[in-house]
Write a protein that holds these residues in place. Sequence first.
Motif, PDB file in Angstrom:
ATOM      1  N   PRO A   1       0.805  -1.227   0.000  1.00  0.00           N
ATOM      2  CA  PRO A   1       0.000   0.000   0.000  1.00  0.00           C
ATOM      3  C   PRO A   1       0.836   1.275   0.000  1.00  0.00           C
ATOM      4  O   PRO A   1       0.471   2.266  -0.645  1.00  0.00           O
ATOM      5  N   ALA A   2       1.967   1.257   0.707  1.00  0.00           N
ATOM      6  CA  ALA A   2       2.801   2.457   0.774  1.00  0.00           C
ATOM      7  C   ALA A   2       3.357   2.816  -0.605  1.00  0.00           C
ATOM      8  O   ALA A   2       3.421   3.993  -0.988  1.00  0.00           O
ATOM      9  N   VAL A   3       3.742   1.795  -1.343  1.00  0.00           N
ATOM     10  CA  VAL A   3       4.276   2.021  -2.701  1.00  0.00           C
ATOM     11  C   VAL A   3       3.176   2.495  -3.627  1.00  0.00           C
ATOM     12  O   VAL A   3       3.352   3.443  -4.406  1.00  0.00           O
ATOM     13  N   LEU A   4       2.007   1.851  -3.552  1.00  0.00           N
ATOM     14  CA  LEU A   4       0.877   2.247  -4.395  1.00  0.00           C
ATOM     15  C   LEU A   4       0.432   3.672  -4.091  1.00  0.00           C
ATOM     16  O   LEU A   4       0.076   4.435  -4.997  1.00  0.00           O
ATOM     17  N   GLY A   5       0.445   4.025  -2.807  1.00  0.00           N
ATOM     18  CA  GLY A   5       0.069   5.384  -2.415  1.00  0.00           C
ATOM     19  C   GLY A   5       0.986   6.420  -3.030  1.00  0.00           C
ATOM     20  O   GLY A   5       0.537   7.467  -3.511  1.00  0.00           O
ATOM     21  N   GLY A   6       2.280   6.137  -3.042  1.00  0.00           N
ATOM     22  CA  GLY A   6       3.242   7.055  -3.646  1.00  0.00           C
ATOM     23  C   GLY A   6       3.035   7.185  -5.136  1.00  0.00           C
ATOM     24  O   GLY A   6       3.151   8.279  -5.711  1.00  0.00           O
ATOM     25  N   MET A   7       2.694   6.066  -5.800  1.00  0.00           N
ATOM     26  CA  MET A   7       2.480   6.095  -7.238  1.00  0.00           C
ATOM     27  C   MET A   7       1.221   6.878  -7.597  1.00  0.00           C
ATOM     28  O   MET A   7       1.188   7.631  -8.585  1.00  0.00           O
ATOM     29  N   ILE A   8       0.172   6.707  -6.786  1.00  0.00           N
ATOM     30  CA  ILE A   8      -1.069   7.467  -7.026  1.00  0.00           C
ATOM     31  C   ILE A   8      -0.830   8.957  -6.809  1.00  0.00           C
ATOM     32  O   ILE A   8      -1.308   9.803  -7.567  1.00  0.00           O
ATOM     33  N   ALA A   9      -0.070   9.279  -5.768  1.00  0.00           N
ATOM     34  CA  ALA A   9       0.246  10.694  -5.493  1.00  0.00           C
ATOM     35  C   ALA A   9       1.019  11.314  -6.653  1.00  0.00           C
ATOM     36  O   ALA A   9       0.750  12.448  -7.065  1.00  0.00           O
ATOM     37  N   SER A  10       1.968  10.548  -7.192  1.00  0.00           N
ATOM     38  CA  SER A  10       2.741  11.042  -8.333  1.00  0.00           C
ATOM     39  C   SER A  10       1.848  11.278  -9.539  1.00  0.00           C
ATOM     40  O   SER A  10       2.018  12.256 -10.280  1.00  0.00           O
ATOM     41  N   ALA A  11       0.871  10.393  -9.743  1.00  0.00           N
ATOM     42  CA  ALA A  11      -0.049  10.549 -10.865  1.00  0.00           C
ATOM     43  C   ALA A  11      -0.885  11.813 -10.719  1.00  0.00           C
ATOM     44  O   ALA A  11      -1.105  12.555 -11.678  1.00  0.00           O
ATOM     45  N   LEU A  12      -1.331  12.091  -9.497  1.00  0.00           N
ATOM     46  CA  LEU A  12      -2.162  13.276  -9.261  1.00  0.00           C
ATOM     47  C   LEU A  12      -1.385  14.577  -9.427  1.00  0.00           C
ATOM     48  O   LEU A  12      -1.978  15.628  -9.681  1.00  0.00           O
ATOM     49  N   VAL A  13      -0.064  14.502  -9.298  1.00  0.00           N
ATOM     50  CA  VAL A  13       0.761  15.697  -9.519  1.00  0.00           C
ATOM     51  C   VAL A  13       0.588  16.203 -10.950  1.00  0.00           C
ATOM     52  O   VAL A  13       0.627  17.406 -11.203  1.00  0.00           O
ATOM     53  N   GLY A  14       0.354  15.294 -11.903  1.00  0.00           N
ATOM     54  CA  GLY A  14       0.157  15.693 -13.297  1.00  0.00           C
ATOM     55  C   GLY A  14      -1.054  16.595 -13.454  1.00  0.00           C
ATOM     56  O   GLY A  14      -0.993  17.638 -14.121  1.00  0.00           O
ATOM     57  N   THR A  15      -2.177  16.223 -12.851  1.00  0.00           N
ATOM     58  CA  THR A  15      -3.382  17.049 -12.907  1.00  0.00           C
ATOM     59  C   THR A  15      -3.134  18.402 -12.265  1.00  0.00           C
ATOM     60  O   THR A  15      -3.527  19.455 -12.799  1.00  0.00           O
ATOM     61  N   PHE A  16      -2.487  18.377 -11.121  1.00  0.00           N
ATOM     62  CA  PHE A  16      -2.178  19.619 -10.404  1.00  0.00           C
ATOM     63  C   PHE A  16      -1.321  20.550 -11.258  1.00  0.00           C
ATOM     64  O   PHE A  16      -1.604  21.750 -11.384  1.00  0.00           O
ATOM     65  N   LEU A  17      -0.269  20.012 -11.873  1.00  0.00           N
ATOM     66  CA  LEU A  17       0.635  20.839 -12.667  1.00  0.00           C
ATOM     67  C   LEU A  17      -0.059  21.426 -13.892  1.00  0.00           C
ATOM     68  O   LEU A  17       0.164  22.581 -14.257  1.00  0.00           O
ATOM     69  N   GLY A  18      -0.888  20.615 -14.547  1.00  0.00           N
ATOM     70  CA  GLY A  18      -1.595  21.103 -15.729  1.00  0.00           C
ATOM     71  C   GLY A  18      -2.459  22.308 -15.407  1.00  0.00           C
ATOM     72  O   GLY A  18      -2.453  23.308 -16.130  1.00  0.00           O
ATOM     73  N   ILE A  19      -3.197  22.222 -14.307  1.00  0.00           N
ATOM     74  CA  ILE A  19      -4.071  23.335 -13.905  1.00  0.00           C
ATOM     75  C   ILE A  19      -3.250  24.545 -13.463  1.00  0.00           C
ATOM     76  O   ILE A  19      -3.543  25.695 -13.829  1.00  0.00           O
ATOM     77  N   LEU A  20      -2.203  24.305 -12.688  1.00  0.00           N
ATOM     78  CA  LEU A  20      -1.365  25.407 -12.199  1.00  0.00           C
ATOM     79  C   LEU A  20      -0.687  26.143 -13.360  1.00  0.00           C
ATOM     80  O   LEU A  20      -0.698  27.379 -13.408  1.00  0.00           O
ATOM     81  N   LEU A  21      -0.105  25.394 -14.286  1.00  0.00           N
ATOM     82  CA  LEU A  21       0.587  26.012 -15.415  1.00  0.00           C
ATOM     83  C   LEU A  21      -0.384  26.791 -16.310  1.00  0.00           C
ATOM     84  O   LEU A  21      -0.032  27.843 -16.855  1.00  0.00           O
ATOM     85  N   ALA A  22      -1.606  26.283 -16.433  1.00  0.00           N
ATOM     86  CA  ALA A  22      -2.592  26.947 -17.288  1.00  0.00           C
ATOM     87  C   ALA A  22      -3.020  28.284 -16.723  1.00  0.00           C
ATOM     88  O   ALA A  22      -2.966  29.318 -17.408  1.00  0.00           O
ATOM     89  N   TYR A  23      -3.445  28.293 -15.451  1.00  0.00           N
ATOM     90  CA  TYR A  23      -4.100  29.481 -14.895  1.00  0.00           C
ATOM     91  C   TYR A  23      -3.173  30.410 -14.122  1.00  0.00           C
ATOM     92  O   TYR A  23      -3.543  31.560 -13.866  1.00  0.00           O
ATOM     93  N   ALA A  24      -1.971  29.944 -13.795  1.00  0.00           N
ATOM     94  CA  ALA A  24      -1.032  30.823 -13.093  1.00  0.00           C
ATOM     95  C   ALA A  24       0.088  31.312 -13.992  1.00  0.00           C
ATOM     96  O   ALA A  24       0.742  32.305 -13.675  1.00  0.00           O
TER      97      ALA A  24
END
Length: 285
Positions: free
Chosen positions: A197-220
């Motif tokens: 679970p700890a490894v999977l949690g890190g991988m999911i968190a890394s995946a969500l960084v992509g969504t975060f970056l896309g929105i941040l780069l677009a609007y900021a």
Amino acid sequence: MFVIVGWLIVMVCVFGVYIFHGGNIMVVLKALPFEMITIGGATMGAFVANNQMKVIKASMKGLGTCFKGSKYTKARYMDLLALLFDILQKARKEGLMAIEKDVEEPHSSEIFKKHGAVGSDHHVVEFITDYLRMMVSGNLNAHEIESLMDSEIDTHHAEEHAAVAALQRIAGGLPAFGIVAAVLGVVNTMGSVGQPPAVLGGMIASALVGTFLGILLAYAFAEPLAGLLEQKVEEAGKEFQCIKTTLLASMQGYNPATAIEFGRKVLFSTDRPTFGELEAFVKKK
């Protein structure tokens, strides 16, 4: 300068609050290079595929101007109006044929040399001399010249706005490319479902960084640059409107002092010199 200040405020508020609330910044930093390559590469590829080379060049040039101060100041407009006054005054006193040499050879003209801030600007000089040449020829009336001026200004406006539209499309696409990066991260996670679970949690968190970056780069980042470039395009167009109004006023029979007053009135209030300031400057020059 203000662009950098704005971006610093964004970074401090977004990442500072995240860290302050106990967020692990290392998770973001670890995923950042891979997500940035995915999002940035996809964005650049789409940008190149979506635009002609002239639009790409104009966009790169426009981005450079976003990090510079505006050259369209009160001093520049006063110099422009003083230039127009001098050349119209010469035409009024000595006749239109007297300015023929100034029109045909502006780079050797004493009038254009005297007003270096605008007299050395290729686009401004070309716009002024083209229509002065028509005035000297006497083949076109004021309404015909006004129609030509409007067409040229509209063309210039459309060319400059192509770069703005290209940047706006980038801003619109970045959140989607962020989702693409996130989906790929989720696919990678699902392929490793047998991990702890700890490894999977890190991988999911890394995946969500992509969504975060896309929105941040677009609007900021991308959207503010597109908005700033649009303001600069409107500012550049105002100079041509000033020249147009002044020359048309002269063609309609107004004396040079009144003609430049027509031109002064079309300027933005923040950059417009007062009547007294302009009068004193013209007399001094």
